[in-house]
Design an enzyme around this catalytic site. Structure first.
Site, PDB file in Angstrom:
ATOM      1  N   CYS A   1       0.865  -1.177   0.000  1.00 31.44           N
ATOM      2  CA  CYS A   1       0.000   0.000   0.000  1.00 31.44           C
ATOM      3  C   CYS A   1       0.907   1.234   0.000  1.00 31.44           C
ATOM      4  O   CYS A   1       2.130   1.111   0.140  1.00 31.44           O
ATOM      5  CB  CYS A   1      -0.888   0.001   1.231  1.00 31.44           C
ATOM      6  SG  CYS A   1       0.057   0.124   2.736  1.00 31.44           S
TER       7      CYS A   1
ATOM      8  N   HIS B   1       5.659  -6.906   7.967  1.00 32.48           N
ATOM      9  CA  HIS B   1       5.566  -8.327   8.319  1.00 32.48           C
ATOM     10  C   HIS B   1       5.846  -9.165   7.091  1.00 32.48           C
ATOM     11  O   HIS B   1       4.963  -9.839   6.569  1.00 32.48           O
ATOM     12  CB  HIS B   1       4.166  -8.638   8.847  1.00 32.48           C
ATOM     13  CG  HIS B   1       3.880  -7.975  10.150  1.00 32.48           C
ATOM     14  ND1 HIS B   1       4.608  -8.223  11.284  1.00 32.48           N
ATOM     15  CD2 HIS B   1       2.967  -7.058  10.498  1.00 32.48           C
ATOM     16  CE1 HIS B   1       4.143  -7.490  12.279  1.00 32.48           C
ATOM     17  NE2 HIS B   1       3.152  -6.760  11.828  1.00 32.48           N
TER      18      HIS B   1
ATOM     19  N   HIS C   1      -1.328  -4.890  18.200  1.00 35.84           N
ATOM     20  CA  HIS C   1      -0.773  -4.356  16.947  1.00 35.84           C
ATOM     21  C   HIS C   1      -0.044  -3.041  17.222  1.00 35.84           C
ATOM     22  O   HIS C   1      -0.540  -2.185  17.947  1.00 35.84           O
ATOM     23  CB  HIS C   1      -1.906  -4.119  15.934  1.00 35.84           C
ATOM     24  CG  HIS C   1      -1.391  -3.941  14.534  1.00 35.84           C
ATOM     25  ND1 HIS C   1      -0.852  -2.756  14.101  1.00 35.84           N
ATOM     26  CD2 HIS C   1      -1.324  -4.804  13.493  1.00 35.84           C
ATOM     27  CE1 HIS C   1      -0.475  -2.896  12.837  1.00 35.84           C
ATOM     28  NE2 HIS C   1      -0.756  -4.131  12.452  1.00 35.84           N
TER      29      HIS C   1
ATOM     30  N   GLU D   1       0.378  -0.391  15.493  1.00 34.17           N
ATOM     31  CA  GLU D   1      -0.356   0.840  15.136  1.00 34.17           C
ATOM     32  C   GLU D   1      -1.283   1.230  16.281  1.00 34.17           C
ATOM     33  O   GLU D   1      -1.386   2.409  16.648  1.00 34.17           O
ATOM     34  CB  GLU D   1      -1.178   0.623  13.859  1.00 34.17           C
ATOM     35  CG  GLU D   1      -1.946   1.879  13.458  1.00 34.17           C
ATOM     36  CD  GLU D   1      -2.928   1.642  12.315  1.00 34.17           C
ATOM     37  OE1 GLU D   1      -2.615   0.886  11.389  1.00 34.17           O
ATOM     38  OE2 GLU D   1      -4.034   2.224  12.377  1.00 34.17           O
TER      39      GLU D   1
ATOM     40  N   THR E   1      -6.359   1.327  11.059  1.00 36.63           N
ATOM     41  CA  THR E   1      -6.561   1.578   9.610  1.00 36.63           C
ATOM     42  C   THR E   1      -6.794   0.302   8.797  1.00 36.63           C
ATOM     43  O   THR E   1      -7.361   0.367   7.709  1.00 36.63           O
ATOM     44  CB  THR E   1      -5.346   2.324   9.011  1.00 36.63           C
ATOM     45  OG1 THR E   1      -4.180   1.591   9.330  1.00 36.63           O
ATOM     46  CG2 THR E   1      -5.257   3.739   9.522  1.00 36.63           C
TER      47      THR E   1
ATOM     48  N   CYS F   1      -8.484   2.629   6.289  1.00 33.79           N
ATOM     49  CA  CYS F   1      -7.796   3.146   5.102  1.00 33.79           C
ATOM     50  C   CYS F   1      -8.505   2.667   3.837  1.00 33.79           C
ATOM     51  O   CYS F   1      -8.894   1.498   3.742  1.00 33.79           O
ATOM     52  CB  CYS F   1      -6.367   2.644   5.151  1.00 33.79           C
ATOM     53  SG  CYS F   1      -5.488   2.889   3.650  1.00 33.79           S
TER      54      CYS F   1
ATOM     55  N   SER G   1       1.317 -11.243   9.197  1.00 35.40           N
ATOM     56  CA  SER G   1       0.686 -10.003   8.734  1.00 35.40           C
ATOM     57  C   SER G   1      -0.824 -10.058   8.958  1.00 35.40           C
ATOM     58  O   SER G   1      -1.527 -10.903   8.389  1.00 35.40           O
ATOM     59  CB  SER G   1       1.011  -9.813   7.239  1.00 35.40           C
ATOM     60  OG  SER G   1       0.034  -9.003   6.648  1.00 35.40           O
TER      61      SER G   1
ATOM     62  N   ASN H   1      -3.249  -7.978   8.080  1.00 40.05           N
ATOM     63  CA  ASN H   1      -4.143  -7.694   6.954  1.00 40.05           C
ATOM     64  C   ASN H   1      -4.154  -8.850   5.952  1.00 40.05           C
ATOM     65  O   ASN H   1      -5.152  -9.106   5.302  1.00 40.05           O
ATOM     66  CB  ASN H   1      -3.800  -6.339   6.323  1.00 40.05           C
ATOM     67  CG  ASN H   1      -2.552  -6.369   5.489  1.00 40.05           C
ATOM     68  OD1 ASN H   1      -2.605  -6.735   4.345  1.00 40.05           O
ATOM     69  ND2 ASN H   1      -1.415  -5.999   6.062  1.00 40.05           N
TER      70      ASN H   1
HETATM   71  S1  SF4 Z   1      -3.022   3.491   6.567  1.00 43.48           S
HETATM   72 FE1  SF4 Z   1      -2.022   1.539   6.727  1.00 43.48          FE
HETATM   73  S2  SF4 Z   1      -2.907   0.353   5.036  1.00 43.48           S
HETATM   74 FE2  SF4 Z   1      -3.385   2.484   4.615  1.00 43.48          FE
HETATM   75  S3  SF4 Z   1      -1.761   3.220   3.296  1.00 43.48           S
HETATM   76 FE3  SF4 Z   1      -1.176   3.673   5.400  1.00 43.48          FE
HETATM   77  S4  SF4 Z   1       0.065   1.938   6.058  1.00 43.48           S
HETATM   78 FE4  SF4 Z   1      -1.079   1.315   4.254  1.00 43.48          FE
END
Ligand code: SF4
Length: 578
Positions: free
Chosen positions: A12, A41, A123, A125, A161, A189, A217, A219
């Site tokens: 991404c 990951h 996580h 984040e 996200t 996201c 990972s 996701n």
């Molecule tokens: S928010 Fe997370 S999934 Fe979306 S672009 Fe950023 S790193 Fe990637």
């Protein structure tokens, strides 16, 4: 057997940006270079970063030195401050979309709101987001946990996200019903949403899915769940070694998707491998043709024939008599130079063209012999034609060989470029010039000792065509090239500007050929050759629309433009030439 690849598979924006920042840091700052926690990951990418001297810092020492990169997930604000205090040069690669969520939480925490974060407690984040919530942050993973929370006078709800969109939808409905005064922010996201919904759609239309991504990972694991919810078999793999043929062998249509931390070159490798595997009942002509294509491309035989065909077209455009020796010399020169180039670039090919790398590694001695024999035979044929052809080809061979040589000695310090290959974009430009000289300039010079007006548009056409083909391949190889530190034109300019440059070049070729015929400089054949830039722009546009994925077929179709030029010339010579 058909293969469909999700458009949103792979890195991404945030992960791509963080990987680029880490690679740039390794070129710009002295070692040691760290990422605070694993950058992504994906064990394969982490292995490559380690090869480039970028290691993982798991904790914050009292005293530190070097550069630390904060990954796309972000960190709590005090972690960043502690890293700086320990003495590290800190580079913040937090994804801008994560920064937006951090800012929402920080603003509302300052106004006395409680922050409810829907996400995985462990996580990174989520740990980072929690750091912005002060002492009133709460992480929930389900509606059940949400219901167990106390009721707040003022609260916001945000999501990690990469959260599951369906779960967040139910959280929003719950909040609307039970606590309409809670402020809910859409923080999932867009790229996660698109990836998940595309995976679901793709899985519904195929017989089996391959989900590529690290085992750890989050996701990627969610994508596997989404596939399984559709009732289709999902094969979760990190590399080609994990492919489960029991799941795949009876499938007539296979879908491939990948998590946000999976690089393109791994997806490309998987595609190439699936493309060439024998499947039950798969006896179509395409399948039978594939081994021939792979061999012809891996050995550079196809590109050598293409060089011969281009030389034939250029020779006829300039009315060179008896073009056969020049066709042979062009094919041999290009075969020799490309083979040598491949031998010295095996490291990059490991990522971008595993077929070719595996072939060259297995037949290294034979390929060295092929390069030497083809180069030597070309020089011999040129020598038999006279001193001028030999000298011209000899100079071109020396230039080709000097590409990888260190021309600036180590004793000269602070030199930015030590060999021609160090100059950004030099490979594309030099390959195009070399092709232009050997296929278009060499025949007329060797045959007559002078050039004509027709030589100018002919050389421009040969150089431009090869430039577009080479830069297009470099766009496909961008991620692998970045990892090995190559400065190609797409890396220098970016993908979109490079594509715009290719379109402009094709348009320029179209115009210059057309005007040259109108003004009588080139024969009517040039009008037929206008089909070549049209053909190439169709191939590029089919790839952009995801009708043709990077693989053996795309490479084969792109290289076929030269054969098309040769074929048009042959038809014109037989039927229309006076
Ligand atoms: S928010 Fe997370 S999934 Fe979306 S672009 Fe950023 S790193 Fe990637």
């Amino acid at each position: 057997m058909k293969i469909s690849v999700a458009k949103n598979a792979g890195f991404c924006m945030g992960v791509q940006r963080a990987v680029e920042m880490a690679l740039n840091a390794s070129h710009r700052y002295p070692p040691p270079i760290y990422t605070f926690g694993p950058l992504i990951h994906n064990p394969q990418v982490l292995g490559l970063l380690a090869e480039k001297g970028i290691s993982v810092l798991d904790g914050i020492p009292e005293k530190g030195s070097g550069t630390v990169l904060i990954r796309a997930h972000g960190v709590p604000p005090d972690t960043k401050a502690r890293l700086e205090k320990a003495g590290f040069n800190v580079i913040d690669a937090t994804c801008p979309r994560v920064i937006k969520v951090q800012a929402i939480i920080q603003k509302h925490a300052g106004e006395g709101y409680a922050s409810i974060i829907l996400g995985d407690r462990d996580h990174p984040e989520v740990a980072g987001l929690l750091g912005y919530a002060g002492d009133n942050g709460h992480v929930v993973g389900s509606i059940h946990e949400l219901e167990a929370l106390e009721t707040f006078d003022k609260a916001i709800i945000v999501a990690q996200t990469t959260q599951n969109t369906l779960l967040f939808d139910s959280v929003k409905a719950w909040a609307q019903k039970n606590h309409p005064h809670y402020k809910v922010f859409e923080t999932i996201c867009g790229s996660t949403e698109q990836r998940q919904s595309e995976t679901q759609r793709l899985a519904e239309g195929v017989d089996a899915m391959i989900v590529v991504g690290g085992r750890e990972s989050g996701n990627t694991k969610r994508l596997v769940e989404i596939v399984r919810e559709t009732g289709k078999p999902a094969c979760h793999i990190e590399t080609e070694n994990d492919l489960d043929m029991e799941i795949l062998k009876s499938a007539e249509h296979i879908g491939i998707t990948a998590g946000a931390s999976t690089p393109n070159w791994i997806i490309k490798r998987i595609y190439r491998i699936i493309e060439s595997l024998p499947f039950e009942g798969d006896e179509g002509w395409k399948r039978r043709f594939l081994p021939f294509q792979r061999f012809a491309l891996a050995t550079n035989a196809y590109i050598a024939v293409g060089a011969g065909a281009l030389c034939y077209a250029c020779a006829v455009l300039q009315e060179v008599r008896n073009p056969f020796p020049y066709i042979l010399i062009s094919a041999l020169y290009i075969l020799s130079m490309h083979t040598l180039n491949n031998l010295t670039g095996l490291k990059e090919a490991r990522y971008n063209n595993p077929d070719m790398a595996a072939f060259f590694e297995a037949h290294k001695v034979n390929m060295i012999l092929l390069a030497l024999v083809s180069g030597g035979t070309g020089l011999f044929v040129a020598a038999s034609m006279g001193i001028l052809p030999f000298v011209l080809l000899f100079i071109m061979t020396l230039l080709g060989l000097s590409y990888n040589l260190k021309l600036v000695p180590e004793s000269i310090q602070n030199a930015r470029f030590r060999s021609i290959r160090d100059i950004p974009g030099s490979k594309t430009v030099l390959i195009s010039l070399a092709w232009g000289v050997v296929t278009a300039l060499f025949p007329i010079l060797a045959a007559t000792g002078a050039i004509t007006w027709a030589t100018i548009p002919t050389v421009a056409w040969a150089v431009g065509t090869v430039f577009v083909r080479t830069a297009f391949f470099e766009i496909l190889d961008m991620q692998g090239d970045q990892i090995v530190g190559k400065n190609t034109i797409p890396i220098l300019l970016g993908k979109k500007p490079t594509l715009a440059l290719l379109r402009l070049t094709l348009l320029f070729l179209f115009v210059i050929m057309f005007l040259s015929v109108v003004s009588g400089i080139l024969p009517g054949l040039a009008l037929g050759l206008l089909l070549c830039p049209i053909y190439l722009s169709v191939v590029i546009s089919f790839h952009r629309r995801a009708y043709i994925r990077p693989g053996v077929w795309l490479e084969f179709l792109t290289e076929s433009q030269f054969l098309l030029a040769g074929l048009i010339t042959l038809i014109w010579s037989i039927g229309f030439r006076h």
